[in-house]
Design a protein around this motif. Structure first.
Motif, PDB file in Angstrom:
ATOM      1  N   ALA A 164      -5.329   3.414 -43.950  1.00  0.00           N
ATOM      2  CA  ALA A 164      -5.403   2.951 -42.565  1.00  0.00           C
ATOM      3  C   ALA A 164      -4.341   3.693 -41.755  1.00  0.00           C
ATOM      4  N   ALA A 165      -4.652   4.931 -41.377  1.00  0.00           N
ATOM      5  CA  ALA A 165      -3.680   5.757 -40.667  1.00  0.00           C
ATOM      6  C   ALA A 165      -3.605   5.354 -39.203  1.00  0.00           C
ATOM      7  N   PRO A 166      -2.406   5.405 -38.589  1.00  0.00           N
ATOM      8  CA  PRO A 166      -2.297   5.157 -37.146  1.00  0.00           C
ATOM      9  C   PRO A 166      -3.107   6.188 -36.362  1.00  0.00           C
ATOM     10  N   ALA A 167      -3.369   5.859 -35.105  1.00  0.00           N
ATOM     11  CA  ALA A 167      -4.209   6.729 -34.275  1.00  0.00           C
ATOM     12  C   ALA A 167      -3.666   8.155 -34.212  1.00  0.00           C
ATOM     13  N   GLY A 168      -2.334   8.291 -34.083  1.00  0.00           N
ATOM     14  CA  GLY A 168      -1.752   9.627 -33.988  1.00  0.00           C
ATOM     15  C   GLY A 168      -2.016  10.472 -35.213  1.00  0.00           C
ATOM     16  N   GLN A 169      -2.058   9.840 -36.386  1.00  0.00           N
ATOM     17  CA  GLN A 169      -2.309  10.583 -37.615  1.00  0.00           C
ATOM     18  C   GLN A 169      -3.792  10.887 -37.808  1.00  0.00           C
ATOM     19  N   GLU A 170      -4.651  10.221 -37.054  1.00  0.00           N
ATOM     20  CA  GLU A 170      -6.082  10.511 -37.121  1.00  0.00           C
ATOM     21  C   GLU A 170      -6.448  11.759 -36.323  1.00  0.00           C
ATOM     22  N   LEU A 171      -5.619  12.135 -35.356  1.00  0.00           N
ATOM     23  CA  LEU A 171      -5.976  13.244 -34.471  1.00  0.00           C
ATOM     24  C   LEU A 171      -6.192  14.563 -35.214  1.00  0.00           C
ATOM     25  N   PRO A 172      -5.337  14.947 -36.182  1.00  0.00           N
ATOM     26  CA  PRO A 172      -5.628  16.196 -36.908  1.00  0.00           C
ATOM     27  C   PRO A 172      -6.976  16.167 -37.611  1.00  0.00           C
ATOM     28  N   HIS A 173      -7.368  14.991 -38.136  1.00  0.00           N
ATOM     29  CA  HIS A 173      -8.667  14.878 -38.798  1.00  0.00           C
ATOM     30  C   HIS A 173      -9.796  15.046 -37.773  1.00  0.00           C
ATOM     31  N   LEU A 174      -9.614  14.475 -36.603  1.00  0.00           N
ATOM     32  CA  LEU A 174     -10.646  14.597 -35.570  1.00  0.00           C
ATOM     33  C   LEU A 174     -10.786  16.034 -35.087  1.00  0.00           C
ATOM     34  N   VAL A 175      -9.661  16.740 -34.950  1.00  0.00           N
ATOM     35  CA  VAL A 175      -9.721  18.144 -34.551  1.00  0.00           C
ATOM     36  C   VAL A 175     -10.437  18.967 -35.619  1.00  0.00           C
ATOM     37  N   ALA A 176     -10.136  18.681 -36.896  1.00  0.00           N
ATOM     38  CA  ALA A 176     -10.821  19.383 -37.987  1.00  0.00           C
ATOM     39  C   ALA A 176     -12.318  19.099 -37.955  1.00  0.00           C
ATOM     40  N   GLU A 177     -12.700  17.853 -37.669  1.00  0.00           N
ATOM     41  CA  GLU A 177     -14.115  17.510 -37.589  1.00  0.00           C
ATOM     42  C   GLU A 177     -14.805  18.248 -36.443  1.00  0.00           C
ATOM     43  N   PHE A 178     -14.091  18.462 -35.350  1.00  0.00           N
ATOM     44  CA  PHE A 178     -14.640  19.252 -34.243  1.00  0.00           C
ATOM     45  C   PHE A 178     -14.956  20.666 -34.719  1.00  0.00           C
ATOM     46  N   GLY A 179     -14.007  21.281 -35.440  1.00  0.00           N
ATOM     47  CA  GLY A 179     -14.238  22.628 -35.959  1.00  0.00           C
ATOM     48  C   GLY A 179     -15.385  22.667 -36.948  1.00  0.00           C
ATOM     49  N   ILE A 180     -15.472  21.650 -37.800  1.00  0.00           N
ATOM     50  CA  ILE A 180     -16.566  21.585 -38.775  1.00  0.00           C
ATOM     51  C   ILE A 180     -17.908  21.492 -38.044  1.00  0.00           C
ATOM     52  N   GLY A 181     -17.962  20.661 -37.015  1.00  0.00           N
ATOM     53  CA  GLY A 181     -19.201  20.531 -36.248  1.00  0.00           C
ATOM     54  C   GLY A 181     -19.611  21.848 -35.596  1.00  0.00           C
ATOM     55  N   GLN A 182     -18.634  22.573 -35.045  1.00  0.00           N
ATOM     56  CA  GLN A 182     -18.942  23.853 -34.420  1.00  0.00           C
ATOM     57  C   GLN A 182     -19.467  24.860 -35.431  1.00  0.00           C
ATOM     58  N   LEU A 183     -18.849  24.924 -36.601  1.00  0.00           N
ATOM     59  CA  LEU A 183     -19.279  25.876 -37.623  1.00  0.00           C
ATOM     60  C   LEU A 183     -20.671  25.533 -38.140  1.00  0.00           C
TER      61      LEU A 183
END
Length: 207
Positions: A164-183
């Motif tokens: 259960a990571a805080p919101a701030g620690q979720e941001l790197p995962h969300l950015v990575a998911e953005f890159g995965i979606g683009q690829l």
């Protein structure tokens, strides 16, 4: 690229950032995570932002010097001058945090997309239609390799994060998911383009 001042969403009590380059402000933001050497910054950038923002050593070290001269970072010296050689680390100063805060609240410049390969693909049609397949397949294969690497990194980061990571620690995962979606979208487009071109009638070669 420098940031201009006209439109901003900054709170009124945040001091405006000077015209630091985006590369310098990105380096500042990485140092703001915790004290880092130039080498550490490069490694962190490779782990986190390299898919959408590349930083080379040729950018990092000059930007660190500029930030130090501007009072936004300061060098951290080894405790003992007689100890082993230690990489010089930099930490953000109070002025650096104010400038970073100002930048993070400033509206970003519009993204101007440039893609040499798409320009080649457009111009290849009339000159060498068969080469278009090679360009698209090469693009697809590179995107697939990048996707595998990003997914592996994202999975490793996810396993290392608390359940259960805080919101701030979720941001790197969300950015990575953005890159995965683009690829994934790029790979899907390449497959679609190959199919469309394969089904297209041959060009009329009648003089």
């Amino acid at each position: 690229m420098t940031f201009k001042t006209p439109h901003t969403n900054e709170p009124a009590d945040v001091a405006p950032a000077p015209n630091w380059s985006a590369a310098a402000l990105t380096v500042l933001g990485l140092v703001g995570l915790h004290p880092m050497s130039g080498y550490d910054i490069k490694q962190k950038a490779e782990e986190t932002i390299s898919e959408f923002w590349a930083l080379s050593y040729g950018q990092i070290y000059p930007r660190l010097r500029e930030l130090e001269e501007g009072g936004l970072v300061e060098a951290v010296r080894p405790a003992s001058p007689h100890g082993p050689r230690i990489r010089k680390e930099y930490r953000i100063t109070a002025a650096g945090r104010r400038t970073l805060h100002s930048w993070l609240h400033r509206e970003s410049e519009p993204v101007r997309y440039r893609d040499e390969e798409l320009a080649k693909l457009l111009l290849t049609g009339p000159l060498d239609p068969d080469h278009s397949f090679a360009l698209i397949r090469s693009r697809r294969d590179r995107a697939a390799a990048a996707l595998a690497a990003v997914e592996a990194g994202a999975e490793a980061a996810r396993r290392a994060s608390p359940a259960a990571a805080p919101a701030g620690q979720e941001l790197p995962h969300l950015v990575a998911e953005f890159g995965i979606g683009q690829l994934r979208a790029e790979i899907a487009w390449c497959e679609h383009a190959i199919q469309r071109l394969s089904n297209a009638p041959a060009p009329d070669s009648t003089p």
